[in-house]
Design a protein around this motif. Structure first.
Motif, mmCIF file in Angstrom:
data_model
loop_
_atom_site.group_PDB
_atom_site.id
_atom_site.type_symbol
_atom_site.label_atom_id
_atom_site.label_comp_id
_atom_site.label_asym_id
_atom_site.label_seq_id
_atom_site.Cartn_x
_atom_site.Cartn_y
_atom_site.Cartn_z
ATOM 1 N N ALA A 289 -3.068 -3.426 -11.592
ATOM 2 C CA ALA A 289 -3.570 -2.063 -11.815
ATOM 3 C C ALA A 289 -5.057 -1.916 -11.480
ATOM 4 O O ALA A 289 -5.840 -1.405 -12.274
ATOM 5 C CB ALA A 289 -3.320 -1.636 -13.266
ATOM 6 N N PRO A 290 -5.473 -2.330 -10.287
ATOM 7 C CA PRO A 290 -6.890 -2.210 -9.911
ATOM 8 C C PRO A 290 -7.302 -0.762 -9.697
ATOM 9 O O PRO A 290 -6.498 0.064 -9.232
ATOM 10 C CB PRO A 290 -6.972 -2.999 -8.608
ATOM 11 N N ARG A 291 -8.547 -0.463 -10.012
ATOM 12 C CA ARG A 291 -9.099 0.873 -9.765
ATOM 13 C C ARG A 291 -10.095 0.853 -8.606
ATOM 14 O O ARG A 291 -10.323 1.880 -7.975
ATOM 15 C CB ARG A 291 -9.806 1.403 -11.030
ATOM 16 N N ARG A 292 -10.690 -0.301 -8.376
ATOM 17 C CA ARG A 292 -11.670 -0.443 -7.297
ATOM 18 C C ARG A 292 -11.241 -1.609 -6.403
ATOM 19 O O ARG A 292 -11.212 -2.764 -6.856
ATOM 20 C CB ARG A 292 -13.072 -0.695 -7.863
ATOM 21 N N ILE A 293 -10.900 -1.284 -5.160
ATOM 22 C CA ILE A 293 -10.460 -2.299 -4.207
ATOM 23 C C ILE A 293 -11.414 -2.316 -3.023
ATOM 24 O O ILE A 293 -11.764 -1.265 -2.478
ATOM 25 C CB ILE A 293 -9.033 -2.023 -3.703
ATOM 26 N N MET A 294 -11.821 -3.503 -2.632
ATOM 27 C CA MET A 294 -12.669 -3.643 -1.450
ATOM 28 C C MET A 294 -11.846 -4.254 -0.321
ATOM 29 O O MET A 294 -11.250 -5.318 -0.477
ATOM 30 C CB MET A 294 -13.892 -4.511 -1.753
ATOM 31 N N ASP A 295 -11.812 -3.568 0.797
ATOM 32 C CA ASP A 295 -11.099 -4.010 1.992
ATOM 33 C C ASP A 295 -12.121 -4.634 2.936
ATOM 34 O O ASP A 295 -12.826 -3.938 3.660
ATOM 35 C CB ASP A 295 -10.402 -2.808 2.639
ATOM 36 N N VAL A 296 -12.204 -5.965 2.913
ATOM 37 C CA VAL A 296 -13.180 -6.675 3.740
ATOM 38 C C VAL A 296 -12.540 -6.980 5.093
ATOM 39 O O VAL A 296 -11.497 -7.627 5.168
ATOM 40 C CB VAL A 296 -13.641 -7.975 3.064
ATOM 41 N N GLY A 297 -13.209 -6.530 6.154
ATOM 42 C CA GLY A 297 -12.599 -6.596 7.471
ATOM 43 C C GLY A 297 -11.640 -5.439 7.646
ATOM 44 O O GLY A 297 -10.513 -5.591 8.110
ATOM 45 N N ALA A 298 -12.099 -4.251 7.261
ATOM 46 C CA ALA A 298 -11.225 -3.071 7.205
ATOM 47 C C ALA A 298 -10.704 -2.645 8.571
ATOM 48 O O ALA A 298 -9.699 -1.941 8.654
ATOM 49 C CB ALA A 298 -11.974 -1.905 6.558
ATOM 50 N N ASN A 299 -11.404 -3.044 9.634
ATOM 51 C CA ASN A 299 -10.976 -2.719 10.995
ATOM 52 C C ASN A 299 -10.825 -1.202 11.139
ATOM 53 O O ASN A 299 -11.745 -0.465 10.818
ATOM 54 C CB ASN A 299 -9.677 -3.465 11.332
ATOM 55 N N THR A 300 -9.684 -0.725 11.568
ATOM 56 C CA THR A 300 -9.510 0.719 11.779
ATOM 57 C C THR A 300 -9.042 1.446 10.527
ATOM 58 O O THR A 300 -8.718 2.634 10.579
ATOM 59 C CB THR A 300 -8.503 0.975 12.912
ATOM 60 N N GLY A 301 -8.985 0.732 9.400
ATOM 61 C CA GLY A 301 -8.664 1.371 8.128
ATOM 62 C C GLY A 301 -7.189 1.503 7.813
ATOM 63 O O GLY A 301 -6.819 2.252 6.903
ATOM 64 N N LYS A 302 -6.321 0.779 8.502
ATOM 65 C CA LYS A 302 -4.886 0.932 8.291
ATOM 66 C C LYS A 302 -4.471 0.543 6.875
ATOM 67 O O LYS A 302 -3.684 1.249 6.236
ATOM 68 C CB LYS A 302 -4.106 0.094 9.316
ATOM 69 N N PHE A 303 -4.996 -0.592 6.384
ATOM 70 C CA PHE A 303 -4.635 -0.986 5.019
ATOM 71 C C PHE A 303 -5.215 -0.005 4.009
ATOM 72 O O PHE A 303 -4.534 0.399 3.060
ATOM 73 C CB PHE A 303 -5.125 -2.401 4.699
#
Length: 360
Positions: free
Chosen positions: A184-198
Motif C-alpha cells: 500500500a505505498p503512497r509515494r513511489i519513485m520510478d528510477v530510470g522512468a524512460n518514457t514513463g510507461k510504468f
C-alpha cells in the motif's frame, strides 16, 4: 529455476564432427543473418509461405520480376543451409525456422534490433571491450552513450530500439502492479522512468499514489508529454538526474523505489552508487523493487540465449561497460547498500524476475 554455476548450451553427447559444424555456423553467422533478413524483408519467405504445399522453383520465383535468379539462388541456398527453407524436387519450401522468421514477433523484433541498432557498430566490439567505451555508437550518432541520444536516434534504429525495449518490458507490467502495491505505498519513485510507461500504468492502477520520475532530462520530456496527455501530471513530478554523477541525490521519503530494466545500463560501480542512493531515499521500512532480465533465472535456454547475447550491444552501442547481469550480482550490490533481499519472483512476462528488498 536453475541457478547453478555450471551451464552448457551444447548437447550432452556432442561429437567432435558436430562441434566443428557448429563452429562453422559461428564463423559464417553474419553472412547467414543478412541473407535470411533479405529473404524476409524482400518478401521471398512470404512467397514461399503462399505455396506452402508445393513450394516454388527459382524459375517460378524469378518470373514475378521481384528478384533476379542470381539473388534468389544466392539467398535461398544460404537459407537452406540455415534450416530456414528446404529443397524438395527442385522446389524451395518454407521450413520451421522460416515460419518463425515470418510470423514470430520475438524473432522479428530481435532481427530488426540487431540489424538496425547493433550490426554496424559491432564491427568495433573488440575496441569497445578493450576500452570499455561504446565505440560502435558512432554509427548512429555522436553521443557519450546511447542514452543521451535516445530522442535523436535515426530511423529505423529508433523504432527498432523501442520495439525491442518495450517488447521485453510491456508483457510484464500488467501482472506486476499487484506486487508493486502489495505494501500500500503512497509515494513511489520510478528510477530510470524512460518514457514513463510504468509510471502511467501505476498512476492509472491506483488513484491515490504519487509518482516521482527520475531519469535524464531528455527522457523525462517524453514522459512529461505522455503524463499530460493522460491527465496525470498532478500526481507526478519529474526529477532530472544523470546517474553517472554519484553526488546527484534522489527524492527522499519513498515507500517504494521501482527500477525496471534499468540497472543493466550501467557498470557495477555505478550500480552500487545507484542502489546506495535508492536505499537513502527510502522511508523507514520502505522497499526497493527491481524487475530485470537475469539470464541465470530463465526457465528456457532460448530466453537465456537472447539475454546473454544482448550484452555485446551494451558494450559496443550503449555504454561500453554494462550488460545483462546474473541475479546474484544485484543481490550482492544491494546488500552492500544496506538492503535485505526479501523475495524473488520469476517467470514474469517473457523473461523477467522481481527482486524485493527492504531497507534494514
Amino acid at each position: 529455476m536453475n541457478l547453478t554455476q555450471d551451464k552448457s548450451f551444447s548437447p550432452d553427447k556432442q561429437t567432435a564432427f558436430a562441434a566443428r559444424y557448429e563452429a562453422q555456423k559461428i564463423a559464417f553467422g553474419p553472412v547467414v543473418f543478412q541473407c535470411v533478413r533479405y529473404a524476409w524483408k524482400r518478401g521471398i519467405l512470404e512467397a514461399l509461405a503462399k505455396s506452402a504445399e508445393s513450394g516454388r522453383s527459382i524459375e517460378e520465383l524469378a518470373e514475378t520480376g521481384q528478384w533476379t535468379s542470381y539473388a534468389l539462388k544466392t539467398v535461398l541456398e544460404t537459407c537452406l543451409s540455415a534450416g530456414v527453407v528446404r529443397l524438395s524436387e527442385g522446389n524451395y519450401l518454407l521450413d520451421k525456422a522460416g515460419y518463425c522468421v515470418l510470423s514470430d514477433s520475438i524473432t522479428q523484433i530481435n532481427l530488426n534490433f540487431v540489424h538496425d541498432v547493433c550490426y554496424q557498430g559491432l564491427f568495433d566490439l573488440d575496441i569497445s571491450l578493450d576500452q570499455e567505451k561504446p565505440i560502435g555508437l558512432k554509427t548512429l550518432g555522436d553521443w557519450p552513450t546511447l542514452y543521451q541520444g535516445m530522442a535523436e536516434l535515426p530511423e529505423p534504429a529508433k523504432t527498432s530500439w523501442f520495439a525491442f525495449d518495450h517488447h521485453y518490458s510491456d508483457t510484464s507490467f500488467p501482472e506486476i502492479l499487484p506486487d508493486v502495491f502489495a505494501t500500500a505505498p503512497r509515494r513511489i519513485m520510478d528510477v530510470g522512468a524512460n518514457t514513463g510507461k510504468f509510471s502511467l500504468a501505476a498512476l492509472e492502477y491506483n488513484a491515490g499514489v504519487e509518482l516521482f520520475l527520475v531519469d535524464l532530462p531528455q527522457q523525462l520530456e517524453v514522459a512529461k508529454s505522455k503524463l499530460a496527455a493522460a491527465g496525470l501530471s498532478a500526481r507526478s513530478s519529474l526529477h532530472p538526474v544523470d546517474m553517472l554523477l554519484p553526488d546527484a541525490p534522489f527524492p527522499a521519503g519513498m515507500d517504494v523505489v521501482w527500477m525496471s530494466q534499468f540497472l543493466s545500463c550501467f557498470s557495477e560501480p555505478v550500480i552500487a552508487g545507484i542502489l546506495q542512493r535508492a536505499s537513502d531515499a527510502l522511508a523507514p521500512h520502505g522497499q526497493l523493487l527491481i524487475m530485470d532480465t537475469f539470464w541465470d533465472r530463465q526457465r528456457y535456454d532460448i530466453a537465456a540465449y537472447c539475454l546473454i547475447n544482448t550484452s555485446p550491444y551494451f558494450t559496443a552501442m550503449a555504454s561500453g561497460n554494462s550488460k545483462i547481469y546474473q541475479s546474484g550480482d544485484y543481490i550482492r550490490l544491494g546488500e552492500q547498500a544496506g538492503l535485505k533481499l526479501l523475495t524473488v519472483r520469476d517467470s514474469i512476462g517473457y523473461c523477467h524476475s522481481l527482486l524485493r528488498f527492504v531497507k534494514e
